[in-house]
Enzyme design. Structure first.
Site, PDB file in Angstrom:
ATOM      1  N   GLU A 416     -35.861 -48.311   6.163  1.00 45.78           N
ATOM      2  CA  GLU A 416     -35.536 -48.422   4.735  1.00 45.78           C
ATOM      3  C   GLU A 416     -36.142 -49.674   4.115  1.00 45.78           C
ATOM      4  OE1 GLU A 416     -31.293 -47.966   4.251  1.00 45.78           O
ATOM      5  OE2 GLU A 416     -31.372 -45.861   4.832  1.00 45.78           O
ATOM      6  N   GLU A 523     -32.013 -41.063  10.365  1.00 49.07           N
ATOM      7  CA  GLU A 523     -30.628 -41.543  10.233  1.00 49.07           C
ATOM      8  C   GLU A 523     -29.840 -40.502   9.452  1.00 49.07           C
ATOM      9  OE1 GLU A 523     -30.400 -45.811   9.362  1.00 49.07           O
ATOM     10  OE2 GLU A 523     -28.635 -45.391   8.143  1.00 49.07           O
TER      11      GLU A 523
HETATM   12  C1  GAL Z   1     -28.500 -47.159   5.978  1.00 51.69           C
HETATM   13  C2  GAL Z   1     -29.103 -48.294   6.783  1.00 51.69           C
HETATM   14  C3  GAL Z   1     -28.195 -48.716   7.920  1.00 51.69           C
HETATM   15  C4  GAL Z   1     -26.789 -48.827   7.428  1.00 51.69           C
HETATM   16  C5  GAL Z   1     -26.346 -47.518   6.855  1.00 51.69           C
HETATM   17  C6  GAL Z   1     -24.909 -47.500   6.396  1.00 51.69           C
HETATM   18  O1  GAL Z   1     -28.991 -47.161   4.670  1.00 51.69           O
HETATM   19  O2  GAL Z   1     -30.322 -47.907   7.328  1.00 51.69           O
HETATM   20  O3  GAL Z   1     -28.633 -49.921   8.449  1.00 51.69           O
HETATM   21  O4  GAL Z   1     -26.750 -49.838   6.476  1.00 51.69           O
HETATM   22  O5  GAL Z   1     -27.152 -47.229   5.738  1.00 51.69           O
HETATM   23  O6  GAL Z   1     -24.596 -46.302   5.773  1.00 51.69           O
END
Ligand code: GAL
Length: 829
Positions: A416, A523
Site C-alpha cells: 500500500e 490482503e
Molecule cells: C491495510 C494495511 C495493513 C493494516 C490493515 C488493517 O491497509 O496494509 O498493514 O493496516 O490495513 O486493516
C-alpha cells in the site's frame, strides 16, 4: 579465570577441522538504555550494565503509556536509544583467519563498532547484515563489539516494532578466500517427475591480493545425507574480489518434489578446495518444485491446482515482543498449519530467517515483502527518510538472503505504498490516521492520466527490475489498495502478479482490467474480534466505524466474535472466503491477520494497544473463526459450538456452529431439541439457532447418514473454584531458550471454564525455568507482559516458561484469592 573460560570456548568452536565456523554470538552481552558517544570506546567501563543474552527487545519490558511516542498504533510501549556491548577474545592460532559479525536484525538504526572503529550504520530495522571485523581485531587480547540502537524517533512504524538486537547474532570465522555472505544461489531450471535440472551459482570472495586457483564442488544431498549428484570445476579467483565466479549444473533423476503437505528438502554442499586442503564449505537447503499462477485458474504447485490459503502476520510474538524465539514461532506456525493455512505473508518486511527455515520444513509458501513505504512516508520518522539511499541495498539483501528458500514463492516490493497515487502524502498524519486513511480518500485525479510512465511507475519498474536481476524464478507483486488499472504501480507493467488489498467488489473486473495477468488477494478481510466476546443479534454486521473518518466509540473496547464486525474497508471472513473459494482465477488470499499483534488497535485508540484483526488472539488462543477455516481448509472433523452457556435466564442467545463432514447438526438445551440445521448450499459456512438461555447445558450433535459422528456439550459454569494449568509440552530443553506455553483456566468445581472470570492469578516457578511473559489476549490490558501475575480474560490467561540451562524439574504454581491453587510439573533436560 574468565580468560581461561573464554579460551575454552574458542577451543570448542574454532579448533575443529572445518574450514568455516559459525558461532552463535547471542550469549553474554551487556546492555544499557542510555546514550553516550563514549560507549563505543574500548576503554568505557560497562561493568554495571545489565547482563543479558540476545535476542532482546527492550520495549516489551516497559509499561504502556499513552504518551510514549510510538502511540497506541505502535503499541504504546517505550522506544529510546540503547547500547549493547560484548567482550570476546580471538585465539593466536586464528590470526590468519577472517572474522565477520552477522546480525539477523536490529531495530533500528544500528551503528556497530569494533574496538572503537565504526563498522557501519544500518537504518532499516528488518534487514540482515554482516561486517568484516578482521582488520580491527586483537589477537590474544580483549575485543569489544559495541552496538548503538536508535529507536528514539517515533512513530516510525505503523505497528509495534520492538527495540534492540531482536534477532540472532553470529560470529563467522573463514579463510581469506570464502564463499561470500549469502553466496550461493540454487535455481531449479526445469523440473518434471522424472528429472530436475538445478543451476548453482557460487559467489567467492578473496580478501588477499593474490589470485588463487580453487576447485568448486557442489554435491546434492538427500534428506538422509546421501550424495545423489555432484559437479565440480576449477576456477581462478582474482585477488581482492567478490563476485559470482562459478556456475554449475546438477541433474537429478526422479526428484522428490516439495509440497506443502510433504515438504521434502535437499541440501547443496558447496566445497572449495585448493587441490589438497578444504578452504570453505557451505550448506544451502533447497526444495525442488514447480509452480505457476494461471490467469484463468489460479495457482498450481507441481502441476496441481491449489488455493493459497494464507495469512498476513507481523513479527511480534505476543508477550515476548519482537525478540525471536524459535519455540514461539513454531507454536504460531503449528496452530496455523492445524487450521489448514498453507501460506504466510511476511507483512510488511523481511522476516527473521528462522521463519523461512520453518516454512521450508513445515510446508508453507511465503510471500516475502520488502517495504511498507517507499519514498512517501506513512508515519513521521519511518523508513521513507532512508529509502532513496538504502532501497537498492535493502531490497537486494532481502532477495539474496531469501532466494534459496523453497518456501518463498512471491516477492512483494511494497505494501500500500502511497506512490500508487500522484499526490498522496501523509506528512501531517498521526500513526492512527495513517492506518485509517490508507484505504480511502484518494481521488481519481491522482491516478495515471496518460500513456507516459510517471515517476512512480518508473520507481515500481526499478524495484521490480532489481528483484528480477537477482531472481527471475518468482513473480513480483505489490500489495495494492488502489484497484484501478491506472494505479501508478499497475501502470508500470512491471508487476507479474496483480495483488489487491481488499476491494472484493472489484475483483470481478480484474480479467478485463488486467488482461493476461494472474491475480491474488495480497490482503483480505480486516474483520475484528475480541476472543469470547459476543454482540447480538449475530447476523447484524457492525461496521467499525460506520465511515472510515468517524471515530468508533463503543465503550466496551471490544469487538464481537461472531464474524459480524469489520473495518469499513474490510469484509467479513465468510464472505471473503466464499468469493475466493468460488472464483477460479483468484489464486488465493492473505487474511489480515493470522495472529493479533501489538499496535494498530483499529477500530479503537488508547487504552486499546494491540490489534483485533487476528484469527488467533495475542496470547495464542484461537477465536471462534479459527474453526470456520479449519472446517473449510482441512479434512479434520470439526464441530465447534459457541458462545459459552452463562447468560441471564430468559436472555435471547444466538448459538452458532461450524462443522464439516456431516449432513446435519441438531442442538439440544437441557435435552430438548432446538431443531436440526444443515448447510444447504456451498456458500454457507455456519449454522445458527436463536434460543432462550436457561441454565444447564447446551449440546450439539453432528450426524452423517443418520449416524451420530460428533457431539459437543457446553455446561453453565458455576462459581470459580480452582485454577487449571495446561502446558503445551511436558518437557523443555535445558538450553536457556526453550519455552512452554501454559494455558491458565479458571474453572468451577466440576472443571467447566468460567467464561466471565477475570481473577488475578499469581505465578511462582521453582526449579529450572523462569517466566518469559504473561498475557490474556485482552487488547486493552495495561498489565506488563513481563510479570509474575495476570488477570484472566474471559476465563483464561497464559504464562510462558523459559528453561534455564540446568536440567531438573520445573514446578509452576498459580494462586488467586478464593481459588484453589493450580500446579503443574515439567522437566528440563
Ligand atoms: C491495510 C494495511 C495493513 C493494516 C490493515 C488493517 O491497509 O496494509 O498493514 O493496516 O490495513 O486493516
Amino acid at each position: 579465570m574468565k580468560k581461561i573460560f573464554i579460551f575454552f570456548i574458542f577451543i570448542c568452536f574454532f579448533t575443529s577441522a572445518e574450514a568455516r565456523q559459525k558461532q552463535n554470538f547471542d550469549a553474554d552481552w551487556s546492555f544499557v538504555l542510555a546514550d553516550s558517544v563514549q560507549m563505543s570506546s574500548p576503554q568505557y567501563n560497562d561493568g554495571r550494565w545489565r547482563k543479558l543474552n540476545l535476542p532482546h527487545d527492550w520495549s516489551i519490558e516497559g509499561d504502556f503509556n499513552e504518551n510514549n511516542p510510538s502511540g497506541a498504533g505502535g503499541g504504546a510501549l517505550p522506544g529510546g536509544v540503547g547500547w549493547y556491548r560484548k567482550h570476546f577474545e580471538i585465539n593466536e592460532k586464528d590470526k590468519s583467519s577472517r572474522f565477520y559479525v552477522h546480525f539477523d536484525g536490529v531495530y533500528m538504526n544500528s551503528t556497530v563498532y569494533i574496538n572503537g572503529h565504526k563498522l557501519g550504520n544500518r537504518p532499516y530495522g528488518f534487514s540482515s547484515f554482516e561486517y568484516d571485523i578482521t582488520p580491527f581485531l586483537k589477537v590474544n587480547g580483549e575485543n569489544i563489539i559495541a552496538v548503538r540502537v536508535d529507536n528514539s524517533k517515533q512513530p516510525n512504524c505503523r505497528w509495534y516494532s520492538g527495540s534492540g538486537i531482536y534477532r540472532h547474532v553470529y560470529l563467522l570465522k573463514t579463510n581469506s578466500l570464502r564463499i561470500s555472505n549469502w553466496g550461493t544461489f540454487v535455481k531449479t531450471e526445469s523440473v518434471t517427475d522424472k528429472k530436475a535440472i538445478l543451476k548453482v551459482d557460487v559467489r567467492l570472495s578473496n580478501s588477499i591480493r593474490k589470485s588463487v586457483r580453487v576447485q568448486v564442488t557442489n554435491s546434492l544431498l538427500g534428506a538422509d545425507g546421501k550424495t545423489l549428484a555432484k559437479s565440480s570445476q576449477t576456477v581462478m579467483v582474482p585477488g581482492s574480489s567478490d563476485k559470482v565466479l562459478n556456475q554449475q549444473t546438477i541433474t537429478l533423476e526422479n526428484p522428490k518434489l516439495w509440497y506443502v503437505d510433504n515438504p521434502y528438502t535437499y541440501k547443496i554442499k558447496t566445497d572449495i578446495t585448493d587441490g589438497h586442503k578444504q578452504i570453505d564449505s557451505y550448506i544451502t537447503t533447497i526444495g525442488i518444485r514447480s509452480f505457476k499462477f494461471d490467469v484463468h485458474t489460479g495457482f498450481y504447485l507441481n502441476g496441481k491446482p491449489m488455493k493459497i490459503k494464507g495469512v498476513c502476520n507481523h513479527h511480534d510474538l505476543g508477550c515476548l515482543g519482537a525478540a525471536i524465539n524459535e519455540d514461539a514461532l513454531h507454536r504460531q506456525l503449528l496452530m496455523l498449519k492445524n487450521m489448514g493455512c498453507n501460506s504466510i505473508r511476511c507483512s510488511h518486511n523481511p522476516p527473521a530467517p528462522e521463519l523461512l527455515n520453518m516454512c521450508d520444513t513445515m510446508g508453507f509458501i511465503v510471500m516475502d515483502e520488502a517495504f511498507d513505504m517507499w519514498h512517501r512516508k506513512k508515519t513521521q520518522y519511518d523508513y521513507s527518510q532512508y529509502f532513496d539511499k538504502w532501497f537498492e541495498r535493502d531490497l537486494t539483501d532481502m532477495v539474496i538472503r531469501d532466494r534459496n528458500h523453497p518456501s518463498v514463492f512471491i516477492w512483494s516490493i511494497g505494501n500500500e505504498v502511497l506512490e500508487q497515487w500522484s499526490d498522496a502524502s501523509s506528512d501531517t498524519l498521526s500513526i492512527e490516521q495513517a492506518n485509517l486513511i490508507l484505504n480511502f480518500g484518494h481521488s481519481s485525479s491522482t491516478l495515471s492520466q496518460n500513456r507516459e510512465m510517471s515517476v512512480n511507475s518508473m520507481l515500481t519498474k526499478r524495484l521490480a527490475d532489481i528483484v528480477k536481476s537477482l531472481d527471475d524464478s518468482r513473480p513480483v507483486t505489490a500489495a495494492c489498495n488502489e484497484s484501478s488499472p491506472n494505479n501508478h504501480l499497475f501502470k508500470s507493467g512491471a508487476l507479474d502478479l496483480i495483488g489487491y488489498n481488499y476491494h472484493n467488489q472489484n475483483a470481478k473486473d480484474v480479467p478485463v482490467n488486467f488482461p493476461g495477468k494472474p491475480f491474488i488477494f495480497t490482503e483480505s478481510v480486516s474483520a475484528f474480534a475480541t476472543r469470547d466476546y459476543y454482540q447480538m443479534p449475530s447476523d447484524s454486521v457492525i461496521k467499525a466505524p460506520k465511515q472510515w473518518w468517524l471515530p468508533y466509540t463503543d465503550p466496551s473496547f471490544m469487538c464481537s466474535s461472531y464474524d459480524n464486525c469489520r473495518a469499513s474497508w474490510g469484509n467479513l471472513h465468510e464472505e471473503t472466503w466464499d468469493l475466493i473459494k468460488h472464483t477460479p482465477f483468484i489464486s488465493g488470499e492473505y487474511i489480515w491477520t493470522g495472529f493479533d499483534y501489538i499496535g494498530e488497535p483499529t477500530p479503537y485508540g488508547f487504552p486499546a494497544r494491540s490489534s483485533y484483526f487476528g484469527i488467533i488472539d495475542l496470547a495464542g488462543f484461537p477465536k471462534d473463526i479459527y474453526y470456520m477455516y479449519q472446517s473449510e481448509w482441512t479434512n479434520k472433523q470439526v464441530l465447534h459450538l459457541f458462545p459459552h452457556w452463562n447468560w441471564i435466564p430468559g436472555q435471547k442467545i444466538d448459538m452458532w456452529c461450524y462443522y464439516n463432514n456431516a449432513d446435519e447438526v441438531e442442538l439440544y438445551i437441557n435435552g430438548i431439541s432446538q431443531g436440526i440445521r444443515r448447510k444447504d448450499t456451498d456458500h454457507q459456512y455456519h449454522v445458527m439457532w436463536p434460543v432462550i438461555f436457561q441454565p444447564g447445558n447446551v449440546t450439539v450433535v453432528a450426524r452423517k447418514l443418520g449416524k451420530e459422528i460428533g457431539r459437543q456439550t457446553i455446561n453453565t459454569a458455576g462459581a470459580p473454584d480452582h485454577i487449571r494449568l495446561i502446558s503445551d509440552r511436558s518437557s523443555l530443553k535445558a538450553d536457556g531458550k526453550s519455552l512452554a506455553f501454559v494455558t491458565v483456566e479458571i474453572v468451577d468445581k466440576d472443571g467447566n471454564v468460567c467464561p466471565n472470570a477475570d481473577n488475578q492469578v499469581f505465578f511462582t516457578v521453582q526449579g529450572s525455568a523462569k517466566i518469559a511473559g504473561v498475557d490474556n489476549g485482552n487488547q486493552t490490558s495495561m498489565e506488563r507482559f513481563k510479570a509474575n501475575n495476570r488477570k484472566a480474560f474471559f476465563g483464561k490467561c497464559l504464562v510462558v516458561l523459559q528453561s534455564t540451562s540446568t536440567s531438573g524439574t520445573i514446578q509452576l504454581t498459580a494462586k488467586s484469592v478464593d481459588l484453589k491453587d493450580g500446579m503443574i510439573t515439567l522437566t528440563n533436560k
